[in-house]
Design an enzyme around this catalytic site. Structure first.
Site, mmCIF file in Angstrom:
data_model
loop_
_atom_site.group_PDB
_atom_site.id
_atom_site.type_symbol
_atom_site.label_atom_id
_atom_site.label_comp_id
_atom_site.label_asym_id
_atom_site.label_seq_id
_atom_site.Cartn_x
_atom_site.Cartn_y
_atom_site.Cartn_z
ATOM 1 N N GLY A 28 82.792 76.990 29.827
ATOM 2 C CA GLY A 28 83.328 75.942 28.951
ATOM 3 C C GLY A 28 82.685 74.638 29.389
ATOM 4 O O GLY A 28 83.114 74.026 30.372
ATOM 5 N N ALA A 29 81.619 74.262 28.672
ATOM 6 C CA ALA A 29 80.856 73.076 29.107
ATOM 7 C C ALA A 29 81.129 71.899 28.186
ATOM 8 O O ALA A 29 80.214 71.246 27.702
ATOM 9 C CB ALA A 29 79.368 73.413 29.148
ATOM 10 N N SER A 31 83.830 68.331 27.757
ATOM 11 C CA SER A 31 83.986 67.137 28.587
ATOM 12 C C SER A 31 84.550 67.487 29.966
ATOM 13 O O SER A 31 84.122 66.924 30.978
ATOM 14 C CB SER A 31 84.880 66.111 27.880
ATOM 15 O OG SER A 31 86.177 66.601 27.769
ATOM 16 N N ARG A 101 90.373 71.137 21.857
ATOM 17 C CA ARG A 101 91.068 69.849 21.910
ATOM 18 C C ARG A 101 92.245 69.885 20.945
ATOM 19 O O ARG A 101 92.192 70.557 19.918
ATOM 20 C CB ARG A 101 90.129 68.722 21.479
ATOM 21 C CG ARG A 101 88.972 68.548 22.423
ATOM 22 C CD ARG A 101 88.924 67.130 22.921
ATOM 23 N NE ARG A 101 87.743 66.973 23.754
ATOM 24 C CZ ARG A 101 86.694 66.256 23.401
ATOM 25 N NH1 ARG A 101 86.683 65.630 22.242
ATOM 26 N NH2 ARG A 101 85.668 66.147 24.203
ATOM 27 N N ARG A 108 102.278 72.188 20.775
ATOM 28 C CA ARG A 108 101.793 72.600 22.105
ATOM 29 C C ARG A 108 101.534 74.103 22.133
ATOM 30 O O ARG A 108 100.581 74.576 22.724
ATOM 31 C CB ARG A 108 102.851 72.245 23.164
ATOM 32 C CG ARG A 108 102.775 70.817 23.635
ATOM 33 C CD ARG A 108 103.850 70.545 24.668
ATOM 34 N NE ARG A 108 103.434 70.955 26.018
ATOM 35 C CZ ARG A 108 102.716 70.200 26.822
ATOM 36 N NH1 ARG A 108 102.316 69.015 26.442
ATOM 37 N NH2 ARG A 108 102.392 70.624 28.021
ATOM 38 N N HIS A 195 102.294 71.819 35.755
ATOM 39 C CA HIS A 195 101.495 70.616 35.473
ATOM 40 C C HIS A 195 101.833 70.213 34.044
ATOM 41 O O HIS A 195 101.486 70.908 33.099
ATOM 42 C CB HIS A 195 100.005 70.934 35.608
ATOM 43 C CG HIS A 195 99.114 69.849 35.073
ATOM 44 N ND1 HIS A 195 99.019 68.610 35.657
ATOM 45 C CD2 HIS A 195 98.310 69.806 33.985
ATOM 46 C CE1 HIS A 195 98.164 67.864 34.972
ATOM 47 N NE2 HIS A 195 97.731 68.560 33.936
HETATM 48 N N1 LIG Z 1 94.295 70.613 33.611
HETATM 49 C C1 LIG Z 1 94.076 69.353 33.224
HETATM 50 O O1 LIG Z 1 94.545 68.399 33.860
HETATM 51 C C2 LIG Z 1 93.232 69.077 32.012
HETATM 52 C C3 LIG Z 1 92.765 67.783 31.744
HETATM 53 C C4 LIG Z 1 91.991 67.589 30.597
HETATM 54 C C5 LIG Z 1 91.713 68.650 29.737
HETATM 55 N N2 LIG Z 1 92.178 69.894 30.027
HETATM 56 C C6 LIG Z 1 91.895 71.057 29.160
HETATM 57 O O2 LIG Z 1 90.569 71.520 29.406
HETATM 58 C C7 LIG Z 1 90.103 72.234 28.257
HETATM 59 C C8 LIG Z 1 88.750 71.684 27.836
HETATM 60 O O3 LIG Z 1 88.890 70.359 27.360
HETATM 61 P P1 LIG Z 1 87.597 69.544 26.871
HETATM 62 O O4 LIG Z 1 88.037 68.143 26.665
HETATM 63 O O5 LIG Z 1 86.465 69.840 27.794
HETATM 64 O O6 LIG Z 1 87.319 70.221 25.451
HETATM 65 P P2 LIG Z 1 85.897 70.268 24.711
HETATM 66 O O7 LIG Z 1 86.195 70.598 23.292
HETATM 67 O O8 LIG Z 1 85.093 69.067 25.032
HETATM 68 O O9 LIG Z 1 85.169 71.507 25.407
HETATM 69 C C9 LIG Z 1 85.630 72.817 25.309
HETATM 70 C C10 LIG Z 1 84.415 73.709 25.461
HETATM 71 O O10 LIG Z 1 84.860 75.068 25.485
HETATM 72 C C11 LIG Z 1 83.908 75.820 24.729
HETATM 73 N N3 LIG Z 1 84.536 77.059 24.283
HETATM 74 C C12 LIG Z 1 85.678 77.183 23.566
HETATM 75 N N4 LIG Z 1 85.902 78.492 23.301
HETATM 76 C C13 LIG Z 1 84.889 79.181 23.865
HETATM 77 C C14 LIG Z 1 84.558 80.567 23.942
HETATM 78 N N5 LIG Z 1 85.338 81.493 23.378
HETATM 79 N N6 LIG Z 1 83.437 80.929 24.599
HETATM 80 C C15 LIG Z 1 82.634 79.989 25.167
HETATM 81 N N7 LIG Z 1 82.889 78.663 25.134
HETATM 82 C C16 LIG Z 1 84.000 78.277 24.485
HETATM 83 C C17 LIG Z 1 83.518 74.907 23.568
HETATM 84 O O11 LIG Z 1 82.302 75.287 22.964
HETATM 85 C C18 LIG Z 1 83.444 73.560 24.264
HETATM 86 O O12 LIG Z 1 82.148 73.284 24.751
HETATM 87 C C19 LIG Z 1 91.195 72.048 27.193
HETATM 88 O O13 LIG Z 1 92.030 73.166 27.226
HETATM 89 C C20 LIG Z 1 91.925 70.806 27.664
HETATM 90 O O14 LIG Z 1 93.227 70.734 27.162
HETATM 91 C C21 LIG Z 1 92.907 70.118 31.155
#
Ligand SMILES: NC(=O)c1ccc[n+]([C@@H]2O[C@H](COP(=O)([O-])OP(=O)(O)OC[C@H]3O[C@@H](n4cnc5c(N)ncnc54)[C@H](O)[C@@H]3O)[C@@H](O)[C@H]2O)c1
Length: 334
Positions: A28-29, A31, A101, A108, A195
């Site tokens: 998952g690359a 943000s 996102r 939720r 969390h």
């Molecule tokens: N734990 C924390 O404190 C925290 C903080 C921020 C975000 N998050 C979570 O992290 C996750 C990612 O957030 P983000 O902002 O990077 O989202 P984003 O949309 O920028 O990136 C998500 C990436 O996952 C990839 N992806 C999704 N499904 C896929 C699959 N089946 N196979 C391969 N790649 C796949 C997408 O192509 C995308 O590049 C979300 O679930 C977000 O809620 C957690």
């Protein structure tokens, strides 16, 4: 002589003496995945990073960018990309950061199901190539996704880690330190549980400069507390909820947090961080559920989750954390 000094400075700058030979996959690359990658690289926790995602063009550009950004660092770094998992083979650590996102109006639960679907798609490939890896989950809700990982993979629970409340605990200590007018390093204390909304501040365990805060202020954190220390807890909750707000995202905090966790495992010095693991059988919790407790981290994951002597109120909040997660677990389609 000058060269020797320069070498010492470079080591001090990066805080390490040796360069680890550690392959890490970030699945998952987006943000979050890229923020985790940037900190893992900057802290020299990996010399071989694999980015896995379904967006091919994005992956290529991200890998070129990361590789370029590291040219000034000492040592060599290999960055690879893939969508089928093959290049991830034999990673020591796998970070799961794939997800969706939040969309306007999405609940939720709907968001959790969408992320669960992404994790379910990725898992067979990751597990096939990395059956011995330790997995660190950032995808939200991270505790629920870690439970899902363990349920679907059958991996030992010590190798299924949620980034959990480590970041919340850092902020908790920082906010207490600000109010007390001391450095954050003088404050010891943890946020545990889920969390998110149900995170539990362990006021009974907070100490500042070695003195228990509750000893100084017996009502700290309670509803009778005239100084309103509960606002510290509310600030921590607000930060966790930023993630779920429409059209916004956070990534740097979780990026630091994940690299702290991997750094602690790699050092294998017995660092204690509040990360999520399956706590069934601990703290009187009988359900299979992932919650954070201060945990001793070793090279391969959680060595021990520490059972805290909680107050009655803290214990009931931890139980609420568990109940809320179990309820969501039952609603998720596996
Ligand atoms: N734990 C924390 O404190 C925290 C903080 C921020 C975000 N998050 C979570 O992290 C996750 C990612 O957030 P983000 O902002 O990077 O989202 P984003 O949309 O920028 O990136 C998500 C990436 O996952 C990839 N992806 C999704 N499904 C896929 C699959 N089946 N196979 C391969 N790649 C796949 C997408 O192509 C995308 O590049 C979300 O679930 C977000 O809620 C957690």
């Amino acid at each position: 002589m000058l060269l020797a000094t320069q070498r010492v400075s470079a080591k001090m700058l990066h805080g390490r003496r040796t360069k680890p030979n550690t392959k890490i996959t970030v699945a998952g690359a987006g943000s979050v995945g890229l923020a985790c990658s940037a900190f893992l690289i900057d802290r020299q926790l990996t010399n071989h990073l694999v980015l896995m995602d379904r967006r091919d063009k994005w992956l290529e550009a991200s890998a070129v960018d990361l590789q370029a950004a590291t040219k000034g660092l000492s040592g060599s770094l290999k960055v690879e990309i893939c969508s089928d998992g093959a290049k991830t083979k034999n990673s020591k650590y796998v970070v799961i950061a794939a997800g969706e996102r939040a969309q306007p109006g999405q609940s939720r639960l709907q968001l959790a199901q969408a992320t669960a679907n992404a994790v379910k798609q990725l898992l067979p490939k990751l597990l096939h190539y990395n059956p011995r890896a330790t997995y660190v989950v950032a995808s939200s809700p991270a505790d629920l996704m870690t439970w899902l990982l363990q349920e679907l993979s059958g991996l030992p629970k010590e190798r299924c880690i949620s980034a959990g409340c480590h970041l919340d605990s850092i902020l908790f200590r920082y906010l207490i330190a600000q109010r007390m007018g001391v450095a954050a390093s003088a404050v010891n204390g943890f946020i545990i549980g889920e969390h998110g909304n149900c995170c539990v501040p362990v006021w009974s365990g907070v100490s500042v400069g070695g003195i228990s805060l509750q000893r100084l202020m017996p009502e700290v954190g309670s509803e009778h507390d005239k100084e309103q220390w509960q606002t510290v807890h509310r600030q921590v909750q607000r930060m966790a909820n930023q993630v779920a707000r429409d059209e916004t995202y956070t990534n740097w905090g979780i990026g630091i947090s994940v690299s702290d966790i991997i750094g602690a495992m790699q050092q294998n010095l017995g660092h204690v961080l509040s990360v999520g693991g399956n706590i069934q059988g601990l703290m009187g919790i009988t359900d299979s559920v992932v919650l954070s407790l201060p945990s001793v981290l070793g090279a391969n994951g959680i060595k021990q989750m520490i059972e805290l002597p909680l107050s009655e109120l803290e214990m009931s909040l931890l139980e609420q954390s568990a109940e809320s997660l179990v309820k969501t677990q039952q609603q998720i389609q596996l």
